[in-house]
Enzyme design. Structure first.
Site, PDB file in Angstrom:
ATOM      1  N   HIS A  29       3.227   6.803  -6.670  1.00  0.00           N
ATOM      2  CA  HIS A  29       2.403   7.936  -7.099  1.00  0.00           C
ATOM      3  C   HIS A  29       3.265   9.203  -7.114  1.00  0.00           C
ATOM      4  O   HIS A  29       3.111  10.075  -7.983  1.00  0.00           O
ATOM      5  CB  HIS A  29       1.228   8.099  -6.147  1.00  0.00           C
ATOM      6  CG  HIS A  29       0.070   8.852  -6.702  1.00  0.00           C
ATOM      7  ND1 HIS A  29      -1.118   9.008  -6.032  1.00  0.00           N
ATOM      8  CD2 HIS A  29      -0.105   9.533  -7.871  1.00  0.00           C
ATOM      9  CE1 HIS A  29      -1.964   9.716  -6.749  1.00  0.00           C
ATOM     10  NE2 HIS A  29      -1.374  10.057  -7.871  1.00  0.00           N
ATOM     11  N   HIS A  73       1.568   4.598  -2.727  1.00  0.00           N
ATOM     12  CA  HIS A  73       1.716   6.045  -2.537  1.00  0.00           C
ATOM     13  C   HIS A  73       3.087   6.502  -3.048  1.00  0.00           C
ATOM     14  O   HIS A  73       3.219   7.556  -3.689  1.00  0.00           O
ATOM     15  CB  HIS A  73       1.619   6.400  -1.045  1.00  0.00           C
ATOM     16  CG  HIS A  73       0.241   6.382  -0.481  1.00  0.00           C
ATOM     17  ND1 HIS A  73      -0.808   7.082  -1.035  1.00  0.00           N
ATOM     18  CD2 HIS A  73      -0.258   5.768   0.626  1.00  0.00           C
ATOM     19  CE1 HIS A  73      -1.896   6.895  -0.310  1.00  0.00           C
ATOM     20  NE2 HIS A  73      -1.594   6.107   0.711  1.00  0.00           N
ATOM     21  N   HIS A  80       0.827  -1.212   0.000  1.00  0.00           N
ATOM     22  CA  HIS A  80       0.000   0.000   0.000  1.00  0.00           C
ATOM     23  C   HIS A  80       0.859   1.260   0.000  1.00  0.00           C
ATOM     24  O   HIS A  80       0.661   2.164  -0.827  1.00  0.00           O
ATOM     25  CB  HIS A  80      -0.902  -0.024   1.239  1.00  0.00           C
ATOM     26  CG  HIS A  80      -1.774   1.183   1.389  1.00  0.00           C
ATOM     27  ND1 HIS A  80      -3.102   1.199   1.041  1.00  0.00           N
ATOM     28  CD2 HIS A  80      -1.506   2.436   1.855  1.00  0.00           C
ATOM     29  CE1 HIS A  80      -3.618   2.395   1.271  1.00  0.00           C
ATOM     30  NE2 HIS A  80      -2.668   3.168   1.781  1.00  0.00           N
ATOM     31  N   GLU A  81       1.818   1.321   0.913  1.00  0.00           N
ATOM     32  CA  GLU A  81       2.638   2.531   1.013  1.00  0.00           C
ATOM     33  C   GLU A  81       3.513   2.722  -0.221  1.00  0.00           C
ATOM     34  O   GLU A  81       3.791   3.858  -0.629  1.00  0.00           O
ATOM     35  CB  GLU A  81       3.477   2.509   2.288  1.00  0.00           C
ATOM     36  CG  GLU A  81       2.663   2.564   3.574  1.00  0.00           C
ATOM     37  CD  GLU A  81       1.691   3.727   3.628  1.00  0.00           C
ATOM     38  OE1 GLU A  81       1.968   4.789   3.031  1.00  0.00           O
ATOM     39  OE2 GLU A  81       0.625   3.577   4.259  1.00  0.00           O
TER      40      GLU A  81
END
Length: 711
Positions: free
Chosen positions: A508, A505, A501-502
């Protein structure tokens, strides 16, 4: 930044000091900082990565002060420019302003969250109201806003590109929402409210960090820890010794209501003690946060009213994908009956297990995790201890997370041990594209320690911008319990998915190709920013990815298929609980932030009880994931009235991931499409347009229900 501008900032600061109670020593420090402070020039390391060998705590406050002075002078020059406003002399000039302040604050606030100490906390407290005032000095400058408004009204006739038009619109809306159209008297009220809010949110964060240390549970004997692994017991002993309790065992409290250790602990009395330490923190004592919660809710309601909104939630959601609090309430309301029904069934199964194993008591919150694990083991014949050896931290990171990035997006990450880091547990990497070109610097800070706030997050030391010729320098932070020296660190499957998940980010930020810093990377709406990261989570369970990282740490044998199947099937277990505790927290956040101006200070415990009952989510055994007094997202963090965004984004993520499976699953073609249409564009296009560019249509909720096993 030009030296003349720095000199002007120093002169202005010294002039202000001479008219105040600032001591001569502070004046001298500001003069000395011109020659000695590493922040006054861009770092010479690759991509301006911070040179932590030169940075000292005493550098921050002078550089932040000088940075504000310098940027304010730049803003005055822009606002008072006698030439007619143009995109270049107004918007671009603002994008280029504040180089020193940005450079310093990026490092300062990252360290304040990951490697804090009393000095940094003191600086943070002193600077919080000053930084708030600095923002107001920019956002409430009438001459500056007049130039922005002129460009906004003329934007269709200026020959701007799509990204430039988007930037003008973002600036205009930002200034209006900050109060640029208010009267001077109203602007003064906004300034006062902003200063108090900044002070209180900073105080909240600092009290929460102190509370985390204060409420740790110290256990006298090893026998009380029955159920924990030997490695976990050794880690507890090491923590106790490090905090002056040699010969005992310390169990640290994480920043959620549910505590991971409750899954294994057999001692019910100790489980209750741990749960109460978690759930009741902040209600009283020197570090209580209840009064801060009540006042922050008031402040935000007052600010929203000044800006023309019914409440803070209405103000916050206007620029989001959700648009209104009513839309969010409707989303949750449509799910509550099914989720509560699932949760009550889970509770019945757990109560049956309590009875079956000789327990003569009613299910309580501190029992849920322990007995749910027994139910899961029985239902899926799954032994957690048999799984653990297959999830060794380094292998998960390198052969799981990094492997997936290469398969989908063609990128590789290589260690950069030559780059200095701020703590020995932090590792630096360089990201390379498929053609061998360098893209970014990435810092991995995954282990818990004193001085680090709870949770997991992504941030940046340098934000990507083609205008500023900046390559991204990004960091991922988690709070994984590190094994004692000489032992391998194992992670739970939940921690595995959080690592993915991180990195969602992180990429991104690292894949961003925006021209302007305001629009780059993760600078998107709150209910869109969690989409790319949640999308990345599901790759952790992809067969090809699992086969690459889920291997025994000693034998290198892959996890047996039978064991793997049990693990993946068990992922749908307890989803009623997981969903309900999240929804309860999100609804609590919205209830606090739909209070209207003039509402009295609320009693936190009473307010919570009423809010949960109102929405039919008041199950005693399933409290909110975060109660108000330690709800870091909603109060000191940036997710006020926005914690719902995780669910909203999950709808997008589940729909997108389901679509990807129809396009061949794990493959470069679909990965590059996602990279180009979602990750690279940042906020240069409206979120739903970006989503439709990838998916071809707006999302539906079917995939979300399937993802959570609730259909």
């Amino acid at each position: 930044m030009h030296k003349s501008l720095i000199a002007a900032a120093i002169a202005a600061t010294l002039t202000l000091s001479a008219c105040s109670s600032t001591t001569p020593t502070q004046d001298t420090d500001l003069v000395m900082v011109q020659a000695q402070n590493p922040f006054l020039q861009a770092s010479t390391l690759q991509y301006q990565a911070p040179d932590f060998t030169k940075i000292k705590d005493e550098h921050f406050q002078p550089a932040l002060t000088l940075g504000m002075q310098a940027q304010y002078q730049q803003i005055l020059d822009i606002a008072n420019n006698p030439q007619a406003p143009t995109f270049t002399n107004t918007i671009v000039a603002m994008e280029k302003s504040g180089e020193l302040l940005t450079r310093t604050s990026k490092v300062f606030y990252n360290l304040a969250g990951t490697d804090s100490n009393p000095t940094l906390r003191k600086i943070q407290s002193e600077m919080a109201p000053k930084m708030a005032a600095h923002s107001d000095n920019i956002n409430l400058n009438p001459a500056l806003f007049k130039r922005i408004e002129t460009l906004y009204n003329q934007r269709a006739d200026l020959g701007l590109s799509a990204e430039e038009t988007r930037l003008v619109e973002v600036y205009y809306k930002r200034f209006v929402r900050a109060g640029a159209k208010l009267t001077e008297a109203e602007k003064q009220k906004i300034r006062v409210l902003n200063e108090e809010q900044s002070t209180l949110t900073n105080e909240f964060a600092q009290r929460l960090m102190r509370l985390t240390k204060e409420i740790a549970i110290v256990v006298d004997s090893k026998e009380q820890l029955a159920g924990l692994s030997e490695s976990a017991i050794n880690a507890a002993a090491a923590d106790a010794a490090a905090n002056g309790h040699a010969g005992k065992y310390q169990l640290n409290i994480t920043n959620t209501t549910r505590q991971p250790v409750l899954t294994q602990l057999e001692n019910r009395e100790l489980r209750q003690q741990i749960w109460q330490a978690s759930a009741e923190r902040g209600l009283k004592g020197a570090n209580e946060t209840a009064s801060l919660v009540a006042r922050l809710a008031q402040l935000r309601a007052e600010r929203a009213e000044l800006l023309g909104y019914k409440n803070w939630a209405e103000y916050r959601l206007e620029p989001q994908m959700a648009k209104t609090p009513e839309a969010v309430y409707k989303m949750f309301g449509s799910m509550v009956p099914a989720v509560v029904k699932n949760t009550e069934k889970e509770a019945a199964d757990i109560q049956a297990m309590i009875n079956k194993t000789g327990g003569d008591f009613e299910l309580a919150p501190w029992d849920w995790a322990y007995y749910a694990e027994l139910v899961r083991q029985e239902k899926y014949d799954l032994d957690e201890s048999a799984i653990t050896p297959y999830f060794e931290f380094d292998r998960v990171l390198e052969d799981g997370v990094f492997f997936t990035l290469k398969e989908l997006y063609g990128v590789t990450l290589k260690p950069r041990p030559d780059l200095p880091v701020y703590h020995e547990d932090v590792k630096a990497y360089e990201m390379f594209d498929e053609d061998g070109s360098s893209m970014a610097i990435f810092y991995a800070d995954y282990f818990s320690r004193e001085g680090k706030r709870g949770g997991a997050w992504m941030s940046s030391f340098v934000a990507q911008s083609e205008l500023l010729h900046n390559k991204p320098v990004v960091i991922n932070v988690m709070n994984i319990k590190k094994a004692p020296a000489g032992e391998p660190t194992f992670v739970s499957y939940d921690e595995v998915t959080t690592m993915f998940h991180e990195m969602g980010h992180g990429t991104h930020g690292m894949f961003s190709k925006a021209v302007y810093p305001t629009l780059s990377g993760t600078s998107v709406s709150r209910d869109f920013v969690e989409f790319p990261s949640t999308f990345e989570e599901d790759w952790a369970a992809h067969p090809k990815v699992l086969a690459n990282y889920a291997k025994h740490y000693e034998t290198d044998e892959p996890i047996p298929q039978e064991l793997l199947s049990k693990l993946l099937k068990s992922r749908s277990f307890n989803q009623g609980f997981d969903t309900l505790e999240y929804m309860s927290a999100a609804l609590l956040d919205l209830e606090w932030h739909t209070l209207q101006a003039g509402s009295p200070l609320q009693d936190v415990a009473s307010f919570e009880a009423a809010a949960l009952k109102k929405h039919g989510v008041d199950l005693p055994a399933v409290p909110p994931r975060y109660k108000s007094t330690y709800f870091a997202h909603a109060f000191p963090g940036g997710y006020s009235a926005s914690y719902y965004a995780y669910m909203w984004s999950e709808i997008l993520a589940a729909d997108a991931f389901a679509y990807v499976q129809t396009q061949g699953g794990l493959n470069r073609e679909i990965g590059m499409k996602f990279r180009k249409t979602i990750r690279e564009v940042g906020n240069t296009v409206p979120p739903m347009e970006a989503y439709k560019a990838f998916r071809g249509q707006e999302p539906t909720t079917e995939a979300l229900l399937e993802r959570r096993g609730l259909n």
